[in-house]
Scaffold this motif. Structure first.
Motif, PDB file in Angstrom:
ATOM      1  N   ALA A 129     -31.088  30.607 -43.450  1.00 32.59           N
ATOM      2  CA  ALA A 129     -31.189  31.252 -44.767  1.00 32.59           C
ATOM      3  C   ALA A 129     -29.798  31.584 -45.306  1.00 32.59           C
ATOM      4  O   ALA A 129     -29.534  31.402 -46.497  1.00 32.59           O
ATOM      5  N   GLN A 130     -28.916  32.047 -44.422  1.00 36.51           N
ATOM      6  CA  GLN A 130     -27.552  32.384 -44.863  1.00 36.51           C
ATOM      7  C   GLN A 130     -26.819  31.127 -45.351  1.00 36.51           C
ATOM      8  O   GLN A 130     -26.155  31.141 -46.378  1.00 36.51           O
ATOM      9  N   VAL A 131     -26.960  30.034 -44.597  1.00 41.29           N
ATOM     10  CA  VAL A 131     -26.254  28.797 -44.985  1.00 41.29           C
ATOM     11  C   VAL A 131     -26.883  28.212 -46.255  1.00 41.29           C
ATOM     12  O   VAL A 131     -26.191  27.642 -47.097  1.00 41.29           O
ATOM     13  N   ARG A 132     -28.181  28.405 -46.434  1.00 40.31           N
ATOM     14  CA  ARG A 132     -28.852  27.922 -47.653  1.00 40.31           C
ATOM     15  C   ARG A 132     -28.298  28.580 -48.909  1.00 40.31           C
ATOM     16  O   ARG A 132     -28.280  27.980 -49.979  1.00 40.31           O
ATOM     17  N   THR A 133     -27.848  29.825 -48.779  1.00 41.34           N
ATOM     18  CA  THR A 133     -27.266  30.471 -49.970  1.00 41.34           C
ATOM     19  C   THR A 133     -26.003  29.713 -50.412  1.00 41.34           C
ATOM     20  O   THR A 133     -25.651  29.730 -51.579  1.00 41.34           O
ATOM     21  N   MET A 134     -25.333  29.045 -49.462  1.00 38.31           N
ATOM     22  CA  MET A 134     -24.114  28.293 -49.802  1.00 38.31           C
ATOM     23  C   MET A 134     -24.434  26.876 -50.265  1.00 38.31           C
ATOM     24  O   MET A 134     -23.673  26.288 -51.030  1.00 38.31           O
ATOM     25  N   LEU A 135     -25.545  26.307 -49.766  1.00 42.11           N
ATOM     26  CA  LEU A 135     -25.911  24.909 -50.056  1.00 42.11           C
ATOM     27  C   LEU A 135     -27.398  24.840 -50.420  1.00 42.11           C
ATOM     28  O   LEU A 135     -28.208  24.276 -49.673  1.00 42.11           O
ATOM     29  N   PRO A 136     -27.781  25.412 -51.567  1.00 42.23           N
ATOM     30  CA  PRO A 136     -29.222  25.488 -51.873  1.00 42.23           C
ATOM     31  C   PRO A 136     -29.918  24.144 -52.013  1.00 42.23           C
ATOM     32  O   PRO A 136     -31.128  24.053 -51.811  1.00 42.23           O
ATOM     33  N   LYS A 137     -29.166  23.090 -52.357  1.00 47.37           N
ATOM     34  CA  LYS A 137     -29.835  21.788 -52.560  1.00 47.37           C
ATOM     35  C   LYS A 137     -29.665  20.841 -51.371  1.00 47.37           C
ATOM     36  O   LYS A 137     -30.075  19.681 -51.430  1.00 47.37           O
ATOM     37  N   ALA A 138     -29.070  21.310 -50.296  1.00 47.53           N
ATOM     38  CA  ALA A 138     -28.873  20.454 -49.118  1.00 47.53           C
ATOM     39  C   ALA A 138     -30.192  20.288 -48.367  1.00 47.53           C
ATOM     40  O   ALA A 138     -31.137  21.058 -48.556  1.00 47.53           O
ATOM     41  N   HIS A 139     -30.226  19.271 -47.499  1.00 47.34           N
ATOM     42  CA  HIS A 139     -31.386  19.054 -46.630  1.00 47.34           C
ATOM     43  C   HIS A 139     -31.089  19.697 -45.275  1.00 47.34           C
ATOM     44  O   HIS A 139     -30.089  19.361 -44.630  1.00 47.34           O
ATOM     45  N   PHE A 140     -31.943  20.611 -44.846  1.00 53.02           N
ATOM     46  CA  PHE A 140     -31.724  21.336 -43.590  1.00 53.02           C
ATOM     47  C   PHE A 140     -32.563  20.716 -42.475  1.00 53.02           C
ATOM     48  O   PHE A 140     -33.785  20.601 -42.609  1.00 53.02           O
ATOM     49  N   ALA A 141     -31.886  20.354 -41.382  1.00 48.94           N
ATOM     50  CA  ALA A 141     -32.576  19.722 -40.265  1.00 48.94           C
ATOM     51  C   ALA A 141     -32.180  20.403 -38.963  1.00 48.94           C
ATOM     52  O   ALA A 141     -31.015  20.746 -38.757  1.00 48.94           O
ATOM     53  N   CYS A 142     -33.154  20.592 -38.095  1.00 47.14           N
ATOM     54  CA  CYS A 142     -32.814  21.082 -36.753  1.00 47.14           C
ATOM     55  C   CYS A 142     -33.773  20.439 -35.758  1.00 47.14           C
ATOM     56  O   CYS A 142     -34.826  19.906 -36.141  1.00 47.14           O
ATOM     57  N   VAL A 143     -33.387  20.482 -34.513  1.00 49.88           N
ATOM     58  CA  VAL A 143     -34.174  19.797 -33.484  1.00 49.88           C
ATOM     59  C   VAL A 143     -35.410  20.627 -33.135  1.00 49.88           C
ATOM     60  O   VAL A 143     -36.516  20.110 -33.068  1.00 49.88           O
ATOM     61  N   TYR A 144     -35.218  21.914 -32.918  1.00 52.72           N
ATOM     62  CA  TYR A 144     -36.330  22.790 -32.520  1.00 52.72           C
ATOM     63  C   TYR A 144     -36.511  23.891 -33.557  1.00 52.72           C
ATOM     64  O   TYR A 144     -35.552  24.287 -34.234  1.00 52.72           O
ATOM     65  N   ALA A 145     -37.743  24.397 -33.635  1.00 48.41           N
ATOM     66  CA  ALA A 145     -38.019  25.475 -34.587  1.00 48.41           C
ATOM     67  C   ALA A 145     -39.038  26.434 -33.987  1.00 48.41           C
ATOM     68  O   ALA A 145     -39.950  26.015 -33.257  1.00 48.41           O
ATOM     69  N   LYS A 146     -38.850  27.709 -34.285  1.00 46.53           N
ATOM     70  CA  LYS A 146     -39.874  28.709 -33.960  1.00 46.53           C
ATOM     71  C   LYS A 146     -40.559  29.084 -35.284  1.00 46.53           C
ATOM     72  O   LYS A 146     -39.952  28.927 -36.361  1.00 46.53           O
ATOM     73  N   PRO A 147     -41.805  29.593 -35.223  1.00 48.54           N
ATOM     74  CA  PRO A 147     -42.592  29.770 -36.449  1.00 48.54           C
ATOM     75  C   PRO A 147     -41.873  30.526 -37.570  1.00 48.54           C
ATOM     76  O   PRO A 147     -41.952  30.129 -38.730  1.00 48.54           O
ATOM     77  N   LYS A 148     -41.156  31.611 -37.227  1.00 46.56           N
ATOM     78  CA  LYS A 148     -40.484  32.375 -38.295  1.00 46.56           C
ATOM     79  C   LYS A 148     -39.421  31.550 -39.008  1.00 46.56           C
ATOM     80  O   LYS A 148     -39.097  31.797 -40.162  1.00 46.56           O
ATOM     81  N   GLY A 149     -38.848  30.592 -38.283  1.00 50.79           N
ATOM     82  CA  GLY A 149     -37.762  29.806 -38.867  1.00 50.79           C
ATOM     83  C   GLY A 149     -38.239  28.577 -39.630  1.00 50.79           C
ATOM     84  O   GLY A 149     -37.499  28.017 -40.441  1.00 50.79           O
ATOM     85  N   VAL A 150     -39.497  28.167 -39.367  1.00 49.35           N
ATOM     86  CA  VAL A 150     -39.997  26.910 -39.962  1.00 49.35           C
ATOM     87  C   VAL A 150     -39.805  26.850 -41.486  1.00 49.35           C
ATOM     88  O   VAL A 150     -39.338  25.837 -42.015  1.00 49.35           O
ATOM     89  N   PRO A 151     -40.118  27.938 -42.233  1.00 48.74           N
ATOM     90  CA  PRO A 151     -39.967  27.814 -43.694  1.00 48.74           C
ATOM     91  C   PRO A 151     -38.520  27.661 -44.161  1.00 48.74           C
ATOM     92  O   PRO A 151     -38.295  27.311 -45.320  1.00 48.74           O
ATOM     93  N   THR A 152     -37.564  27.895 -43.283  1.00 44.41           N
ATOM     94  CA  THR A 152     -36.154  27.839 -43.712  1.00 44.41           C
ATOM     95  C   THR A 152     -35.545  26.446 -43.550  1.00 44.41           C
ATOM     96  O   THR A 152     -34.406  26.236 -43.952  1.00 44.41           O
ATOM     97  N   VAL A 153     -36.283  25.513 -42.922  1.00 44.26           N
ATOM     98  CA  VAL A 153     -35.721  24.167 -42.720  1.00 44.26           C
ATOM     99  C   VAL A 153     -36.637  23.113 -43.345  1.00 44.26           C
ATOM    100  O   VAL A 153     -37.815  23.352 -43.567  1.00 44.26           O
TER     101      VAL A 153
END
Ligand SMILES: O=P(O)(O)OC[C@H]1O[C@H](OP(=O)(O)OP(=O)(O)O)[C@H](O)[C@@H]1O
Ligand SMILES: [Mg+2]
Length: 164
Positions: free
Chosen positions: A108-132
Motif C-alpha cells: 500500500a505504501q509503494v502504491r502511493t508512489m506508483l498508483p498505476k504500476a502492476h504489483f506482483a508478489c510470489v506469496y500472499a496472505k488474505p489481508k494483503g491480497v487486495p493490495t496486489v
C-alpha cells in the motif's frame, strides 16, 4: 505479537519454481513492462528471476524497512525512493515485485508512489491480497513463510518423538 502458528518453509527450488510461475502469469497478461521496481530486500530475489524470464533489464529498487524485530511490524521507513522518470504517469508500465504481501502495508505504501504500476508478489496472505494485482500462492494469515535465504540446515525432531 508472537510467531504465527503455522510454518510454510520454502526451499530454493520451490522459490525458483514459484517465481518462474509468477513470470509465466505476468507473461500471459500480454503487457509490456519497461522496468521492474523491486521492494527490498525480499523483492530482490524474485526480481532477478522475473527480469531474466521477461527480459526486463531496467531494474530499480524502493527500499522500505518495516519489520524491525522479526515478526513485529514497526513504523515504515523509506530509505530510498524511486527514480523520478519511473514515477511519471503514476508508474504506468512499471512492474513492482516483492516476495510476499502479508498485512498489505508495504504494498500500500509503494502504491502511493506508483498508483498505476502492476504489483506482483510470489506469496500472499488474505489481508494483503487486495493490495496486489498478481500472486501465485496464498497462505493463511496465521502462517509464517520461511524463505530459503533466512534458513540453515538444522536437526529436526522426529514427528513422533518419544514414541516406540
Ligand atoms: O504486507 P506487509 O505486512 O507489509 O509485509 C510484507 C513485507 O514484509 C517483508 O519485508 P520486510 O519488511 O520484513 O523486510 P525485508 O524485505 O527487508 O526482509 C516482505 O518482504 C514484504 O516486503
Ligand atoms: Mg520486504
Amino acid at each position: 505479537m508472537s510467531l504465527p502458528d503455522k510454518a510454510f518453509p520454502v526451499s530454493w527450488d520451490q522459490f525458483h519454481r514459484d517465481a518462474r510461475a509468477l513470470a509465466w502469469r505476468l507473461a500471459g497478461l500480454n503487457q509490456t513492462f519497461k522496468a521492474i521496481v523491486c521492494i527490498t530486500r525480499g523483492g530482490l530475489v524474485p526480481a532477478a528471476i522475473i527480469s531474466r524470464e521477461l527480459n526486463i533489464r531496467l531494474i530499480e529498487t524502493v527500499c522500505v524497512a518495516s519489520y524491525h524485530d522479526y515478526v513485529n511490524q514497526g513504523d515504515m521507513v523509506l530509505l530510498k525512493g524511486i527514480a523520478p522518470e519511473l514515477m511519471e504517469n503514476g508508474g504506468e508500465s512499471v512492474l513492482v515485485v516483492d516476495d510476499l504481501t502479508d498485512t498489505g502495508k508495504t504494498a500500500a505504501q509503494v502504491r502511493t508512489m506508483l498508483p498505476k504500476a502492476h504489483f506482483a508478489c510470489v506469496y500472499a496472505k488474505p489481508k494483503g491480497v487486495p493490495t496486489v494485482d498478481t500472486f501465485i500462492t496464498e497462505v493463511s494469515q496465521d502462517t509464517w513463510i520461511y524463505f530459503p535465504w533466512d534458513m540453515g540446515f538444522t536437526y529436526q525432531e522426529p514427528i513422533a518423538k518419544g514414541a516406540g
